[in-house]
Design a protein around this motif. Structure first.
Motif, mmCIF file in Angstrom:
data_model
loop_
_atom_site.group_PDB
_atom_site.id
_atom_site.type_symbol
_atom_site.label_atom_id
_atom_site.label_comp_id
_atom_site.label_asym_id
_atom_site.label_seq_id
_atom_site.Cartn_x
_atom_site.Cartn_y
_atom_site.Cartn_z
ATOM 1 N N LEU A 187 -2.831 -2.742 14.345
ATOM 2 C CA LEU A 187 -3.207 -3.377 13.083
ATOM 3 C C LEU A 187 -2.633 -4.792 13.030
ATOM 4 N N SER A 188 -3.499 -5.780 12.954
ATOM 5 C CA SER A 188 -3.052 -7.174 12.941
ATOM 6 C C SER A 188 -3.080 -7.787 11.547
ATOM 7 N N SER A 189 -3.729 -7.111 10.605
ATOM 8 C CA SER A 189 -3.810 -7.648 9.249
ATOM 9 C C SER A 189 -3.977 -6.508 8.252
ATOM 10 N N THR A 190 -3.414 -6.680 7.075
ATOM 11 C CA THR A 190 -3.609 -5.692 6.018
ATOM 12 C C THR A 190 -4.886 -5.954 5.236
ATOM 13 N N GLY A 191 -5.521 -7.110 5.493
ATOM 14 C CA GLY A 191 -6.632 -7.515 4.650
ATOM 15 C C GLY A 191 -6.096 -8.114 3.361
ATOM 16 N N GLN A 192 -6.972 -8.401 2.454
ATOM 17 C CA GLN A 192 -6.554 -8.982 1.179
ATOM 18 C C GLN A 192 -5.866 -7.924 0.327
ATOM 19 N N LEU A 193 -4.619 -8.173 -0.009
ATOM 20 C CA LEU A 193 -3.860 -7.205 -0.798
ATOM 21 C C LEU A 193 -4.347 -7.224 -2.249
ATOM 22 N N PRO A 194 -4.495 -6.038 -2.858
ATOM 23 C CA PRO A 194 -5.043 -5.972 -4.218
ATOM 24 C C PRO A 194 -4.077 -6.498 -5.270
ATOM 25 N N ALA A 195 -4.630 -6.989 -6.360
ATOM 26 C CA ALA A 195 -3.829 -7.624 -7.415
ATOM 27 C C ALA A 195 -2.949 -6.631 -8.162
ATOM 28 N N SER A 196 -3.205 -5.328 -8.008
ATOM 29 C CA SER A 196 -2.447 -4.311 -8.744
ATOM 30 C C SER A 196 -1.273 -3.737 -7.949
ATOM 31 N N LEU A 197 -1.084 -4.178 -6.699
ATOM 32 C CA LEU A 197 -0.103 -3.557 -5.796
ATOM 33 C C LEU A 197 1.326 -3.703 -6.313
ATOM 34 N N GLN A 198 2.064 -2.563 -6.318
ATOM 35 C CA GLN A 198 3.454 -2.552 -6.784
ATOM 36 C C GLN A 198 4.447 -2.215 -5.680
ATOM 37 N N HIS A 199 4.008 -1.461 -4.691
ATOM 38 C CA HIS A 199 4.910 -1.010 -3.615
ATOM 39 C C HIS A 199 4.243 -1.292 -2.274
ATOM 40 N N LEU A 200 4.916 -2.094 -1.436
ATOM 41 C CA LEU A 200 4.390 -2.414 -0.106
ATOM 42 C C LEU A 200 5.456 -2.118 0.935
ATOM 43 N N GLU A 201 5.139 -1.216 1.847
ATOM 44 C CA GLU A 201 6.080 -0.844 2.909
ATOM 45 C C GLU A 201 5.338 -0.807 4.235
ATOM 46 N N ILE A 202 5.820 -1.584 5.202
ATOM 47 C CA ILE A 202 5.190 -1.658 6.514
ATOM 48 C C ILE A 202 6.265 -1.491 7.584
ATOM 49 N N LYS A 203 6.017 -0.593 8.531
ATOM 50 C CA LYS A 203 7.019 -0.316 9.560
ATOM 51 C C LYS A 203 6.347 -0.188 10.924
ATOM 52 N N ASN A 204 6.915 -0.870 11.913
ATOM 53 C CA ASN A 204 6.510 -0.739 13.315
ATOM 54 C C ASN A 204 5.024 -1.036 13.511
ATOM 55 N N CYS A 205 4.600 -2.190 13.036
ATOM 56 C CA CYS A 205 3.243 -2.690 13.274
ATOM 57 C C CYS A 205 3.390 -3.968 14.092
ATOM 58 N N SER A 206 3.368 -3.824 15.400
ATOM 59 C CA SER A 206 3.804 -4.897 16.298
ATOM 60 C C SER A 206 2.867 -6.100 16.326
ATOM 61 N N LYS A 207 1.596 -5.950 15.910
ATOM 62 C CA LYS A 207 0.649 -7.067 15.944
ATOM 63 C C LYS A 207 0.553 -7.827 14.622
ATOM 64 N N LEU A 208 1.191 -7.334 13.605
ATOM 65 C CA LEU A 208 1.105 -7.965 12.285
ATOM 66 C C LEU A 208 1.893 -9.271 12.284
ATOM 67 N N THR A 209 1.232 -10.376 11.924
ATOM 68 C CA THR A 209 1.889 -11.686 11.961
ATOM 69 C C THR A 209 2.240 -12.219 10.580
ATOM 70 N N SER A 210 1.521 -11.781 9.554
ATOM 71 C CA SER A 210 1.772 -12.282 8.210
ATOM 72 C C SER A 210 1.318 -11.252 7.186
ATOM 73 N N LEU A 211 1.947 -11.294 6.021
ATOM 74 C CA LEU A 211 1.537 -10.388 4.946
ATOM 75 C C LEU A 211 0.460 -11.013 4.071
ATOM 76 N N SER A 212 0.544 -12.328 3.910
ATOM 77 C CA SER A 212 -0.416 -13.012 3.049
ATOM 78 C C SER A 212 -0.470 -14.486 3.426
ATOM 79 N N SER A 213 -1.666 -15.051 3.342
ATOM 80 C CA SER A 213 -1.818 -16.485 3.609
ATOM 81 C C SER A 213 -1.470 -17.319 2.375
ATOM 82 N N GLY A 214 -1.299 -16.667 1.254
ATOM 83 C CA GLY A 214 -0.931 -17.368 0.022
ATOM 84 C C GLY A 214 0.237 -16.691 -0.654
ATOM 85 N N GLN A 215 -0.028 -16.027 -1.775
ATOM 86 C CA GLN A 215 1.005 -15.314 -2.509
ATOM 87 C C GLN A 215 0.745 -13.816 -2.459
#
Length: 456
Positions: A187-215
């Motif tokens: 998994l290289s991207s989470t996609g666009q994170l929804p505006a309602s998200l309260q809990h974000l936990e990511i572990k051992n995703c070696s290709k992920l480079t960023s959580l968000s391009s903005g906020q």
């Protein structure tokens, strides 16, 4: 009857490959929960589901002949579906876009685990129009979760090594509040994170480079990222996260900085940054984090210079501080300003021969109740003067200090209630030799443990 657990269902109902509802099974129509386990002959749910008007929960486990579930087979009463260890299951819900809407699944909770052949959750455009909780684990051929229901609130994926996208559309449902992703190395991207998200936990995703391009989403309360080796940045800014309570970053060796405008100062209570080897500076304006209670800065090897630390120091609201030796030297002269600090954990002071070091003007906060010293390889003595003012100290732990030979000659404070010593060979010998002495340093401490063994 409300619950039925049937092992080896297929064998009990003969060699027919599907379950049958006949005169011998009138109880099925009254069930609210059904568990089908280790039914190797089971290929279809045809029949039994048609007569299960009250079935609310269905558990299928270890049914190796089951390859899919026809969507129309599930009763409208079914709200919770759990499937695990079905090694030939390829498609969870098999239907079509033009299938009867009245037969569409109304499942609200879906759990799928240990289905190594699973390639698709649904052949329809959408899995379920009512789904609120989706949990997928150990499905090694699954590449996407497809189009997710707009009602989804909780999504968790774990050990799906080929998973490339969470949603076929690239967008997660606007209703999503909890997102956990573990061990999804493709998994290289989470996609666009929804505006309602309260809990974000990511572990051992070696290709992920960023959580968000903005906020990140403004309602976010918990942000936990660990073992993401390629993660370079978290977001352009975190200042919009006025609800954020906890940030935990662990083993992200490519992360080299935080956003320049620092962290939100409204509700953040826990900040933990560990094993981020390229990180050269802590977040700016940390002294303004007036709600911060717990700070852990451990094993970030490039945080060694004074410029790596906020010039104004840490917020006085801190009650717990854990820090590695190299970083400790940069903040030690400001420790006495932490007037609320009750717990201090220091590890890896490689060259300290005494503690606290009087020559470096270390003054420990007098409000401390817990002190842990770990991995001081050169430590030979504890300074009586440095401990004298710790009138509130109740807990002292000393570990991996092989050169430490004794406790302070003037004795430890009478306030100490617990003493823990581990992997300190010389100190252990000293304490065991002197434990029977009426005036030994340990005599007035109610609870003493050495190398995990209770002494008194």
């Amino acid at each position: 009857m409300s619950v039925l657990n049937i092992p080896e269902f297929g064998n009990q109902f003969g060699q027919a490959c599907s379950l049958q509802t006949g005169p011998e099974t009138p109880f099925l129509s009254r069930l609210s929960a059904l568990v089908i386990k280790d039914c190797n002959d089971l290929k279809s749910l045809q029949g039994i589901m048609e007569h299960s008007a009250y079935l609310g929960r269905l558990v299928i486990k270890g049914c190796d002949s089951l390859t899919s579930i026809a969507e129309g087979q599930l009763p409208s009463s079914l709200k919770r579906l759990e499937i695990s260890s079905c090694k030939n299951l390829q498609c969870l819900l098999n239907g079509s876009e033009d299938s009867n809407h009245s037969n569409a699944s109304l499942v609200e909770y879906l759990y799928v685990s240990q289905c190594p052949a699973l390639e698709s959750l649904s052949s329809r455009v959408q899995l379920s129009e009512t789904l609120q909780h989706l949990e997928i684990q150990h499905c090694k051929r699954l590449k996407t979760l497809g189009q997710l229901a707009e009602t989804l609130k909780h999504l968790e994926t774990k050990t799906c090594h080929k998973l490339e996208s969470l949603s076929s559309s690239g967008q997660l449902p606007n209703s999503l509040e909890h997102l956990s992703i573990y061990d999804c190395g493709n998994l290289s991207s989470t996609g666009q994170l929804p505006a309602s998200l309260q809990h974000l936990e990511i572990k051992n995703c070696s290709k992920l480079t960023s959580l968000s391009s903005g906020q990140l989403p403004a309602p976010l309360k918990y942000l936990k990222i660990s073992s993401c080796q390629s993660l370079i940045s978290i977001a352009d800014s975190l200042q919009n996260l006025s609800n954020l309570r906890e940030i935990d970053i662990f083993f992200c060796p490519s992360l080299d900085s935080f956003p320049a405008d620092g962290l939100p100062n409204s509700n953040l209570t826990i900040l933990s940054i560990q094993y981020c080897y390229k990180l050269v500076a802590l977040p700016s304006f940390m002294h303004t984090l007036n709600s911060l209670k717990e700070l852990n800065i451990l094993n970030n090897i490039n945080l060694v210079s004074l410029s790596s630390f906020p010039q104004q120091g840490f917020p006085s609201s801190l009650t717990s501080l854990s820090i590695t030796g190299l970083q400790f030297y940069q903040v030690m002269k400001r420790l006495h300003k932490l007037t609320s600090l009750i717990s201090l954990h220091i590890s890896g002071c490689q060259d300290a021969m005494s503690f606290p070091e009087e020559t470096k003007a270390i003054i420990l906060p007098t409000c401390l109740t817990r002190l842990t010293l770990d991995n001081f390889v050169m430590l030979e003595s504890l300074s009586p003067k440095g401990f004298r003012n710790l009138t509130s100290l109740e807990y002292l732990s000393i570990s991996k200090c092989p050169a430490l030979t004794s406790l302070p000659k003037e004795g430890l404070l009478s306030s100490i209630l617990e003493l823990h010593i581990s992997e300190c060979s010389q100190l252990k010998d000293y304490c065991l030799r002197n434990r029977e002495r009426h005036k030994s340093e340990m005599a007035n401490i109610p609870y003493v443990k050495i190398d995990g063994k209770f002494i008194h």
